[in-house]
Design an enzyme around this catalytic site. Structure first.
Site, PDB file in Angstrom:
ATOM      1  N   ARG A 164       0.833  -1.218   0.000  1.00 22.53           N
ATOM      2  CA  ARG A 164       0.000   0.000   0.000  1.00 22.53           C
ATOM      3  C   ARG A 164       0.864   1.263   0.000  1.00 22.53           C
ATOM      4  O   ARG A 164       0.436   2.316  -0.438  1.00 22.53           O
ATOM      5  CB  ARG A 164      -0.976  -0.012   1.184  1.00 22.53           C
ATOM      6  CG  ARG A 164      -1.822   1.229   1.257  1.00 22.53           C
ATOM      7  CD  ARG A 164      -3.112   1.114   2.109  1.00 22.53           C
ATOM      8  NE  ARG A 164      -3.144   0.043   3.067  1.00 22.53           N
ATOM      9  CZ  ARG A 164      -2.671   0.133   4.324  1.00 22.53           C
ATOM     10  NH1 ARG A 164      -2.150   1.252   4.766  1.00 22.53           N
ATOM     11  NH2 ARG A 164      -2.741  -0.901   5.135  1.00 22.53           N
ATOM     12  N   TYR A 193     -13.952  19.652 -14.047  1.00 20.09           N
ATOM     13  CA  TYR A 193     -14.309  18.234 -14.072  1.00 20.09           C
ATOM     14  C   TYR A 193     -15.394  17.989 -13.019  1.00 20.09           C
ATOM     15  O   TYR A 193     -15.196  18.297 -11.840  1.00 20.09           O
ATOM     16  CB  TYR A 193     -13.070  17.384 -13.787  1.00 20.09           C
ATOM     17  CG  TYR A 193     -13.366  15.906 -13.816  1.00 20.09           C
ATOM     18  CD1 TYR A 193     -13.797  15.295 -14.980  1.00 20.09           C
ATOM     19  CD2 TYR A 193     -13.242  15.129 -12.680  1.00 20.09           C
ATOM     20  CE1 TYR A 193     -14.089  13.946 -15.014  1.00 20.09           C
ATOM     21  CE2 TYR A 193     -13.526  13.768 -12.706  1.00 20.09           C
ATOM     22  CZ  TYR A 193     -13.953  13.187 -13.875  1.00 20.09           C
ATOM     23  OH  TYR A 193     -14.245  11.856 -13.901  1.00 20.09           O
ATOM     24  N   ASP A 239      -4.938  20.896 -11.836  1.00 22.79           N
ATOM     25  CA  ASP A 239      -5.258  19.658 -12.552  1.00 22.79           C
ATOM     26  C   ASP A 239      -4.757  19.848 -13.985  1.00 22.79           C
ATOM     27  O   ASP A 239      -5.306  20.656 -14.743  1.00 22.79           O
ATOM     28  CB  ASP A 239      -6.777  19.422 -12.504  1.00 22.79           C
ATOM     29  CG  ASP A 239      -7.185  18.090 -13.117  1.00 22.79           C
ATOM     30  OD1 ASP A 239      -6.481  17.618 -14.037  1.00 22.79           O
ATOM     31  OD2 ASP A 239      -8.219  17.532 -12.696  1.00 22.79           O
ATOM     32  N   LYS A 286      -6.127   9.285 -18.649  1.00 20.92           N
ATOM     33  CA  LYS A 286      -6.308  10.006 -19.901  1.00 20.92           C
ATOM     34  C   LYS A 286      -5.003   9.970 -20.704  1.00 20.92           C
ATOM     35  O   LYS A 286      -4.561   8.918 -21.096  1.00 20.92           O
ATOM     36  CB  LYS A 286      -6.796  11.426 -19.601  1.00 20.92           C
ATOM     37  CG  LYS A 286      -7.911  11.493 -18.544  1.00 20.92           C
ATOM     38  CD  LYS A 286      -9.222  10.874 -18.996  1.00 20.92           C
ATOM     39  CE  LYS A 286     -10.235  10.695 -17.865  1.00 20.92           C
ATOM     40  NZ  LYS A 286     -10.559  11.883 -17.102  1.00 20.92           N
TER      41      LYS A 286
HETATM   42  C1  LIG Z   1     -11.031  12.168 -15.855  1.00 17.02           C
HETATM   43  C2  LIG Z   1     -10.620  13.365 -15.097  1.00 17.02           C
HETATM   44  C3  LIG Z   1     -10.429  13.306 -13.707  1.00 17.02           C
HETATM   45  C4  LIG Z   1     -10.706  12.067 -12.892  1.00 17.02           C
HETATM   46  O1  LIG Z   1      -9.802  11.060 -13.139  1.00 17.02           O
HETATM   47  P1  LIG Z   1     -10.155   9.487 -12.975  1.00 17.02           P
HETATM   48  O2  LIG Z   1      -8.917   8.819 -13.441  1.00 17.02           O
HETATM   49  O3  LIG Z   1     -11.363   9.222 -13.811  1.00 17.02           O
HETATM   50  O4  LIG Z   1     -10.435   9.255 -11.533  1.00 17.02           O
HETATM   51  C5  LIG Z   1      -9.983  14.447 -13.075  1.00 17.02           C
HETATM   52  N1  LIG Z   1      -9.763  15.592 -13.752  1.00 17.02           N
HETATM   53  C6  LIG Z   1      -9.958  15.692 -15.079  1.00 17.02           C
HETATM   54  C7  LIG Z   1      -9.696  16.991 -15.765  1.00 17.02           C
HETATM   55  C8  LIG Z   1     -10.389  14.581 -15.796  1.00 17.02           C
HETATM   56  O5  LIG Z   1     -10.591  14.691 -17.116  1.00 17.02           O
END
Ligand SMILES: *Cc1c(COP(=O)(O)O)cnc(C)c1O
Length: 391
Positions: free
Chosen positions: A57, A110, A182, A207
């Site tokens: 972990r 998001y 982000d 992504k």
């Molecule tokens: C998809 C996304 C997230 C969340 O990520 P997950 O891997 O689905 O938990 C956060 N921020 C943005 C901008 C995203 O496109």
């Protein structure tokens, strides 16, 4: 160290051949537990006096290689990998802010980050103010003595608003506030928020970093005191650690990040221009356009405009006809993979909302969020053009 291009860095980031018998690809350590030589070593590693691994972990060599790779690409002191982007985002928030503290975040971002902040506000005593993040002064206006965190997401999901990162970070620094960006949409290929003054950066590695629509993962990188606190508290208590196989897959993806992003940037540029000239398209949202409200900031802080384009085909029915007529482009909700993927928010993710509520979220009924893939540019343009005939 010698300055190297991102194309080179992406291929080699994190690699440690000396530790891995010369292997060019870091092995997958399928190990949840690591044994010690003796009691003293056990105590030293457990208490973090000596570096080492002891329990899955809290990390393993494959995970650490990924963390080093992303830290290198983002220019970070330290990084921590997670099982999803939301695990990284919740760790960042829960490490920096506690009950009674205040966070300033974007009105349009998001949607699950918004839901998480609302959940923390309703159930755990956190205070949140949402601002129009296209004007950095709104962060200053919203700040209070109890403000601990400014949240940035640029370009934002799904409408591609741009925030002036260095301006927001400047306001944060004057007030002793931590800034977290982000960077999922831009990726380190196009933008490095830490070099613009942010303390932390998060990624949904699901992504572009992973890039092949085959995993979920997340990364938190930046200030090592915060990242290590997240490792020792948030990850330890809440879990959310990445599996070694998944960490390896993300690294495999990162090796071609620069190649892919270069092509995503080029294809999105072509798609945005074709759409803006098309009579069936009402509006195109793309930070690369001179008349995009955030274009000046985008030029200042981004090396490329990314692979995402949003556009409006006029209404719900037109939107449905359009996505149903696409042949190459998939109808799906994620983004950042090699495949072109489109989402019609009004009939998909936001279908349960009233038209008024959708409008508040900045999503018009005909709005498409298009993750432009790395397929041949002309093939993508052809598919869009013929589907627009059906609108
Ligand atoms: C998809 C996304 C997230 C969340 O990520 P997950 O891997 O689905 O938990 C956060 N921020 C943005 C901008 C995203 O496109």
């Amino acid at each position: 160290m010698k300055h190297r291009s991102l194309f080179t860095k992406a291929v080699h980031a994190g690699e440690d051949r000396a530790e891995n018998f010369g292997a060019l690809s870091t092995p997958i350590y399928n190990a949840s537990v690591f044994a010690f030589e003796n009691a003293d070593e056990a105590a030293a590693i457990h208490n973090h006096v000596k570096p080492g691994y002891y329990y899955g972990r809290l990390g393993n060599p494959t995970q650490e290689t990924l963390e080093k790779a992303v830290a290198d690409l983002e220019g970070a002191d330290d990084a921590l990998a997670f099982a999803s982007g939301m695990a990284a985002i919740s760790a960042a928030i829960l490490t920096v802010a506690k009950s009674g503290d205040h966070i300033v975040a974007l009105e349009s971002m998001y949607s699950t980050t918004t839901s998480l902040l609302n959940h923390l506000a309703e159930n755990f005593g956190l205070e949140v103010t949402y601002v129009d993040a296209t004007d950095p002064e709104n962060y200053r206006q919203a700040a209070r003595p109890s403000t601990k965190l400014f949240w940035i997401e640029t370009p934002s999901n799904p409408v591609l608003n741009v925030t002036d990162i260095s301006a927001v970070c400047g306001i944060a620094k004057e007030n002793g506030i931590v800034t977290c960006a982000d960077n999922t949409f831009a990726t380190p290929f196009n933008q490095n928020p830490l070099s613009l003054g942010a303390d932390l950066v998060v990624h949904s590695a699901t992504k572009y970093l992973g890039g092949h629509s085959d995993l979920t993962a997340g990364i938190l990188a930046g200030d090592s005191s915060i990242v290590e606190e997240a490792r020792m508290k948030t990850t330890r208590y809440f879990g959310g650690n990445i599996a070694p196989q998944v960490a390896w897959l993300v690294m495999r993806g990162i090796k071609t990040l620069a190649l892919r992003m270069d092509k995503h940037n080029q294809n999105a540029y072509a798609v945005a221009h074709m759409l803006s000239d098309h009579p069936k398209v009402d509006a195109v949202f793309y930070p690369g356009f001179g008349d995009h409200p955030g274009h000046t900031y985008a030029v200042k802080q981004m090396r490329g405009f990314g692979g995402m384009v949003a556009f409006d085909v006029g209404g719900i029915e037109a939107g449905k006809r359009f996505i149903n007529a696409l042949e190459l482009v998939s109808i799906a909700t994620s983004l950042g993979g090699v495949e072109s993927i489109i989402q019609h928010s009004a009939s998909m993710t936001h279908a349960s909302l009233s038209p008024e509520a959708r409008k508040l979220a900045g999503i018009s009924d005909g709005m498409m969020r298009f993750s432009v893939g790395v397929e041949d540019m002309e093939d993508i343009l052809d598919d869009l053009r013929s589907a627009l005939e059906a609108v």
